[in-house]
Design an enzyme around this catalytic site. Structure first.
Site, PDB file in Angstrom:
ATOM      1  N   ASP A 399     -93.791  -5.458-113.930  1.00 26.62           N
ATOM      2  CA  ASP A 399     -93.039  -4.479-114.705  1.00 26.62           C
ATOM      3  C   ASP A 399     -93.943  -3.703-115.663  1.00 26.62           C
ATOM      4  OD1 ASP A 399     -90.394  -3.459-115.679  1.00 26.62           O
ATOM      5  OD2 ASP A 399     -91.062  -4.384-117.542  1.00 26.62           O
ATOM      6  N   GLU A 452     -94.930  -1.516-110.759  1.00 25.74           N
ATOM      7  CA  GLU A 452     -94.087  -0.436-111.240  1.00 25.74           C
ATOM      8  C   GLU A 452     -94.976   0.403-112.157  1.00 25.74           C
ATOM      9  OE1 GLU A 452     -90.324   0.707-114.048  1.00 25.74           O
ATOM     10  OE2 GLU A 452     -91.711  -0.906-114.538  1.00 25.74           O
TER      11      GLU A 452
END
EC number: 2.4.1.18
Length: 730
Positions: A399, A452
């Site tokens: 993330d 990401e």
């Protein structure tokens, strides 16, 4: 028995204050001239007696819970302590008679920041040590003046359980006999400023269920049944295999289900729809459920909200036995400021940088990790390995990578300091990500890491040893979320069809950079919350047009180069935004709600997309090879039509055509490869089974010797309104 020499005032003060670095030197049994000195620290005890074979001697009270005496013995016996309280007498092993239960090699590797199995060295470990059953507790707290262990086994009073410092490693250790699995514990830190704080174990492998915050002693007893899956995984190359991901927020997929109940339902559902993988939003422990797991306090513990760590292993095992891979969201970018967790863990910045401007994350009210510190980097690299090895996780979706890579991320001028070369790149974070990826790929064959990353950073999925134009080696990820494709394509679909001609490039621009990285096409949870609306609700027009656009978009997405990811609820065109409070609107699939296949039809389409996709190597075998794609029609902006070919390794094609206008286009001439004389339709998102109008190409399409789109032959399919069709050689 004679009286023991009194402790010096400073030693006594530090011991009682929990600020002594070596309590084992003062407590326990020690040979002295004329015998063996015994000293115990037992607050609230009325008496303490040393008991051994043929020996029972009551120690003298020194005050403040200290008891001591010198017995005329030649050597230290195998003894126990009989501790008498006002209402009970306990027979206990003395924890201060045991040697350290952590080896020198472990301490060396921790100091070097190279302990790839850090979870085996730090934390709480039930074990047998010197022939006695108990638990070894270890914690890294280099700035602490002292550390005491406390828990339900000591009525949350840590006075009697000071831990010892193991040299310059910063590690504190105590073996506690008689304490085993299920015990609750924390560490009481004596801070450099003289204060104390009570902290959960950063390495805890199990936690209490939030809002409770204690750590739990854990030993795994799960017996894996996924040997066949793990063997297949080792030989796989994810870039050349089908990879279709169903993203799930476990607590809200079917609210109220535990890990074990989810294991009864989730694998069957995902397998029926044909997804190859699930991606689980963060499962590591987090105090606030509304963060969806993205503000982690227990990096080594699956959230206790849904069960135990073994229960989570049971879920992963069940998914593997159903043939489904498991990715988890991993959050090494930041952590919350909760006073019982990692923030200023030992009284000073430890896991976070010392510079407050570097430490504070400007967007989320959290703290960033100090990637330049060996032990912190080790904490995170080992954590990545931990999930893959201990829980058989098949991939880590990392993330917020962009927030790690840039020193000026969300910061104004004056709020950040350039790196040593004067640039904005966080060199420590780059080195950390490279080490993490290299370590995971070396130790865990077949596992994939997914970034990401929302910027144009060069080489996210390039090997770490390959230096690019920027001068940096690749970050070493296996895949990267294609945020540009997601943003552009959703922007295009949001326009009324009559206006789409002016935004045609938003659907074609992704092919300009499609092979710059190894991409995943994500329609994730981030796109269906916070006022962004559900996927079907982003589409213009009435309900029929919205569903048609939704189906056509999925057909386009599944045919586009790159892997696919779809968030739960979007597989059946849920109209409402996702909410973690109640999850998907499953009632929409109930035939009693509607006899029309509006939601069930979209779900059936997703099932067929995955089925045809898996059976068609042209759609996945050359995802990272430019030779696997060719435009046929990328400029039909007035018609809102896109047509392209995908090729497998043998050159066998699939032809995908999307018509994003609400009109039927009869005999729409499309150029085709000369090598294919006849095509047949293998998927049509306008099929009545999916809730469409039923405009299909039921008969094979024969190539005609009419050149078109720069190709020697062409075909004349009918293009349904707001639909995508797939054609294969007959």
């Amino acid at each position: 028995m004679r009286a023991a020499p009194a402790l010096g005032d400073d030693e006594r003060r530090r011991l009682l204050a929990g600020a002594h670095h070596d309590p084992h030197a003062l407590l326990g049994a020690h040979p002295v001239r004329g015998g063996v000195l015994f000293r115990a620290l037992r607050p609230y005890a009325r008496s303490v007696t040393v008991a051994a074979a043929g020996l029972r001697a009551r120690l003298r009270a020194e005050g403040d819970g200290l008891f001591s005496g010198v017995l005329p013995l030649r050597e230290i016996p195998d003894y126990r302590l009989l501790v008498t309280y006002e209402d009970a007498e306990l027979e206990l092993h003395d924890p201060f008679r045991f040697l350290p239960a952590l080896g020198e090699l472990d301490l060396h590797l921790i100091g070097e920041g190279r302990h790839e199995e850090l979870w085996r060295a730090l934390g709480a470990h039930p074990m047998t040590h010197q022939g006695v059953s108990g638990t070894r507790f270890t914690v890294w707290a280099p700035n602490a003046l002292g550390v005491r262990l406390t828990g339900d086994f000591s009525y949350w009073d840590g006075t009697a359980l000071p831990m010892r410092s193991l040299g310059g490693s910063g590690v504190w250790e105590l073996f506690l006999p008689g304490v085993g699995e299920g015990a609750l514990y924390k560490f009481e830190i004596a801070r450099p400023d003289g204060g104390h704080s009570l902290r959960a174990d950063p390495m805890a492998r199990r936690t209490e269920c939030p809002p409770a915050t204690a750590s739990v002693v854990h030993g795994s007893h799960h017996r894996w049944g996924d040997d066949a899956w793990m063997a297949r995984r080792e030989g796989g190359r994810v870039h050349e295999l089908p990879f279709s991901v169903y993203e799930v927020h476990l607590p809200s997929w079917r609210p109220g289900l535990t890990y074990r109940r989810l294991a009864e339902q989730l694998p069957a559902y995902v397998k029926d729809l044909g997804f190859t993988h699930v991606e689980l939003m963060p499962v590591a422990e987090h105090p606030f459920g509304g963060s969806w797991g993205y503000q982690v306090t227990g990096f080594y513990a699956p959230t206790a909200r849904l069960g135990s760590p073994d229960d989570f292993k049971h879920l992963v095992d069940a998914l593997h036995r159903a043939g489904i891979g498991v990715l988890v969201d991993w959050v090494p970018a930041h952590f919350p400021k909760d006073a019982w967790a990692l923030a200023e863990f030992d009284g000073r910045p430890l896991y976070e940088p010392a510079d407050p401007l570097r430490a504070a994350h400007p967007d989320w009210g959290t703290l960033e990790f100090d990637y330049g510190r060996n032990e912190v980097r080790n904490f995170l690299v080992a954590n990545a390995v931990y999930w893959c090895e201990e829980f058989h996780i098949d991939g880590l979706r990392v993330d917020a990578v962009a927030s790690m890579l840039y020193l000026d991320y969300s910061r104004e001028p004056g709020q950040w300091t350039p790196n040593a070369h004067g640039g904005r790149e966080n060199l420590d974070a780059v080195a950390f990500l490279q080490e993490m990826n290299a370590t995971v790929y070396r130790r865990c064959p077949g596992v994939v890491t997914v970034a990401e990353e929302s910027t144009a950073w060069d080489g996210v999925t390039r090997a770490t040893h390959h230096v690019g134009p920027s001068g940096f080696g690749g970050l070493g990820f296996g895949l990267k979320w294609n945020m540009g494709w997601m943003h552009d394509s959703l922007a295009y679909l949001a326009h009324e069809p009559v206006h789409r001609a002016h935004h045609h490039h938003e659907m074609t621009f992704s092919m300009v950079y499609a092979y710059s990285e190894n991409y995943v096409l994500p329609i994730s949870h981030d796109e269906v919350v916070h006022g962004k609306r559900a996927l079907v609700s982003k589409m213009p027009g009435d309900w029929w047009q919205q569903r048609a656009d939704h189906r056509a978009y999925l057909g386009f997405m599944w045919a586009h180069p790159g892997k696919q990811l779809l968030f739960m609820g979007q597989e059946f065109a849920q109209g409402a935004e996702w909410s973690e409070a109640h999850g998907p609107d499953w009632w929409l699939l109930d035939p009693s709600y509607s006899a029309e296949p509006d939601h069930r039809g979209v779900r059936d389409l997703v099932r067929d997309l995955n089925q045809v996709y898996a059976a068609t190597p042209a759609l996945w075998q050359r995802d990272t090879d430019p030779e696997g794609f060719s435009w046929i029609e990328g400029d039909a902006r007035e018609d809102n039509v896109f047509a392209f070919l995908r090729f497998d390794a043998e050159g066998s094609p699939l032809l995908a055509i999307s018509n994003f206008s609400p009109v039927v286009r009869h005999e729409y001439r499309i150029g085709a490869p000369e090598s294919v004389p006849v095509w047949r339709e293998v998927l049509n998102t306008d099929d009545r089974r999916y809730g469409g109008g039923g405009v299909v190409n039921a008969e094979p399409l024969k190539a005609e010797p009419t050149g078109w789109h720069g190709r020697p032959v062409s075909i004349l399919p009918v293009l349904p309104p707001l639909a995508t069709i797939w054609l294969r050689p007959a």
